[in-house]
Scaffold this motif. Structure first.
Motif, mmCIF file in Angstrom:
data_model
loop_
_atom_site.group_PDB
_atom_site.id
_atom_site.type_symbol
_atom_site.label_atom_id
_atom_site.label_comp_id
_atom_site.label_asym_id
_atom_site.label_seq_id
_atom_site.Cartn_x
_atom_site.Cartn_y
_atom_site.Cartn_z
ATOM 1 N N PHE A 27 41.596 44.816 39.099
ATOM 2 C CA PHE A 27 42.471 44.741 40.266
ATOM 3 C C PHE A 27 43.837 44.254 39.808
ATOM 4 O O PHE A 27 44.184 43.082 39.951
ATOM 5 N N THR A 28 44.643 45.163 39.283
ATOM 6 C CA THR A 28 45.947 44.802 38.744
ATOM 7 C C THR A 28 46.836 44.149 39.794
ATOM 8 O O THR A 28 47.622 43.253 39.477
ATOM 9 N N ASN A 29 46.712 44.583 41.053
ATOM 10 C CA ASN A 29 47.579 44.060 42.105
ATOM 11 C C ASN A 29 47.118 42.728 42.670
ATOM 12 O O ASN A 29 47.776 42.170 43.550
ATOM 13 N N LEU A 30 45.979 42.217 42.178
ATOM 14 C CA LEU A 30 45.492 40.922 42.656
ATOM 15 C C LEU A 30 44.971 40.115 41.466
ATOM 16 O O LEU A 30 43.777 39.857 41.342
ATOM 17 N N PRO A 31 45.872 39.690 40.574
ATOM 18 C CA PRO A 31 45.447 38.958 39.379
ATOM 19 C C PRO A 31 45.094 37.505 39.712
ATOM 20 O O PRO A 31 45.735 36.883 40.563
ATOM 21 N N LEU A 165 42.381 54.191 42.672
ATOM 22 C CA LEU A 165 41.061 53.595 42.802
ATOM 23 C C LEU A 165 40.611 53.022 41.463
ATOM 24 O O LEU A 165 40.825 53.652 40.416
ATOM 25 N N ARG A 166 40.004 51.860 41.499
ATOM 26 C CA ARG A 166 39.510 51.243 40.278
ATOM 27 C C ARG A 166 38.475 52.149 39.620
ATOM 28 O O ARG A 166 37.610 52.727 40.282
ATOM 29 N N GLY A 167 38.558 52.286 38.297
ATOM 30 C CA GLY A 167 37.623 53.117 37.552
ATOM 31 C C GLY A 167 36.343 52.367 37.204
ATOM 32 O O GLY A 167 36.075 51.269 37.695
ATOM 33 N N ILE A 168 35.554 52.964 36.348
ATOM 34 C CA ILE A 168 34.265 52.405 35.961
ATOM 35 C C ILE A 168 34.467 51.201 35.042
ATOM 36 O O ILE A 168 35.131 51.298 34.006
ATOM 37 N N HIS A 231 34.969 53.305 40.629
ATOM 38 C CA HIS A 231 33.937 52.282 40.494
ATOM 39 C C HIS A 231 32.939 52.448 41.645
ATOM 40 O O HIS A 231 33.325 52.856 42.755
ATOM 41 N N PRO A 232 31.650 52.191 41.431
ATOM 42 C CA PRO A 232 30.671 52.351 42.517
ATOM 43 C C PRO A 232 31.078 51.657 43.806
ATOM 44 O O PRO A 232 30.824 52.171 44.905
ATOM 45 N N THR A 233 31.728 50.505 43.707
ATOM 46 C CA THR A 233 32.158 49.805 44.915
ATOM 47 C C THR A 233 33.344 50.496 45.589
ATOM 48 O O THR A 233 33.702 50.137 46.717
#
Length: 338
Positions: A27-31, A165-168, A231-233
């Protein structure tokens, strides 16, 4: 229990930091870094406080709060124009077709090309909902309220919008895509690179990443198998984006290979179908389940509620939604069917 989305304030730093520690990476935008999050909130304050109603290099941070307790339980972000402070890089999947007359054989090679095609787009991102609140449609409230915000402040956003979207991410917090591509050149783990990017930006990619296309056939099976997959989520988020008319067009994140979804801003369903009307009644019984928003910039707030669009152009709301949004007869609200 009712929830509303509102503009973030500097005092939201600690709850945002606590949520950032729960993201699990990617989550690059929420470090999970107080100074970085504090800088985001300061930049958001500047964006919310800007008077001129024009497209600029803005970052807006919104938070989901319990309307009764004021407790922050989620967040999301909007970027009005990416690629202004530093280049906005993506990989794009392309195909090179070659033919040999001597062998009478045609070969099609898939490649990843480093591009800045999406520069200048608006972006929705940074969406995170506390694990204890992932029920009752709150994720949908977070996601779609962003589009109501865009509709209400349309001149501040570009004509194209994207969502990454976040990847695996594997069990150890690593990225098979990073390990197979960029990690070979940087001597950094995915977690190190992801954290560095979140704090310092991705100019180091421009400085060190080879500019030649990467042939997918030369990657490991693990790296190839995750290109363009969320990512599955994030599968539900991808379906929500598709329902809003976002599409995957072969762009993937340079860090984890996750898909970048793209749409024309005015074609996004919740932007296109958003309706503005003055409140005439606040004791509506049964009505159409909707997302309802009001306010301007720093006073923006949204929630779920029931609405009835009246023949005279006004809107009737249920009492709970009117109370959550703190609106009175004569106030203007924006709404879209849930």
């Amino acid at each position: 229990m009712s929830f509303r989305l509102r503009a973030a304030r500097t005092k939201d730093l600690e709850p945002l930091y606590e949520m950032a520690k729960l993201t699990g990476g990617g989550f690059t935008n929420l470090p999970p870094d107080r100074p970085a999050l504090g800088a985001k909130l300061e930049r958001a304050a500047e964006a919310f406080g800007r008077d001129d109603d024009e497209l600029g290099d803005d970052q807006f941070v919104l938070v989901l709060e319990n309307a009764q307790t004021g407790e922050v339980r989620g967040t999301c972000q909007l970027f009005s124009k990416v690629g202004q402070q530093w280049p906005f890089y993506s990989y794009r999947l392309t195909t090179l077709t070659q033919h040999s007359q001597e062998l009478d054989r045609t070969v099609r090679a898939e490649m990843l090309s480093l591009v800045t095609d999406l520069e200048g787009s608006s972006e929705v991102g940074g969406l995170f909902l506390h694990p204890n609140e992932r029920a009752g449609g709150l994720g949908l409230l977070l996601a779609r309220s962003r589009y109501l915000f865009i509709a209400m402040h349309r001149k501040r956003f570009a004509d194209r919008i994207l969502a990454e979207l976040r990847g695996i991410i594997d069990d150890r917090g690593g990225s098979p895509f990073w390990d197979g591509v960029a990690g070979r050149f940087f001597g950094m783990t995915f977690q190190e690179a992801d954290y560095f990017n979140a704090i310092n930006g991705n100019q180091f990619i421009a400085d060190l990443m080879p500019k030649h296309p990467v042939y997918i056939a030369m990657l490991s099976d693990d790296a190839r198998s995750v290109i363009g997959l969320p990512h599955p989520t994030g599968r539900a988020a991808m379906r929500m984006l598709e329902n809003e008319n976002f599409r995957y067009e072969g762009y993937v994140d340079i860090f984890d290979g996750g898909p970048s979804m793209i749409a024309h801003t005015d074609d996004v369903k919740s932007v296109k179908e958003a309706v503005s009307a003055q409140v005439s009644e606040m004791e509506l019984g049964e009505g159409e389940r909707s997302l309802i928003a009001t306010g301007h910039l720093t006073t923006f707030r949204s929630c779920y509620g029931a609405r009835k669009l009246n023949d005279d152009g006004t809107i009737s709301l249920d009492a709970a939604a009117a109370d959550t949004l703190d609106v009175q007869p004569g106030d203007t609200v924006w709404s879209v069917a849930r």
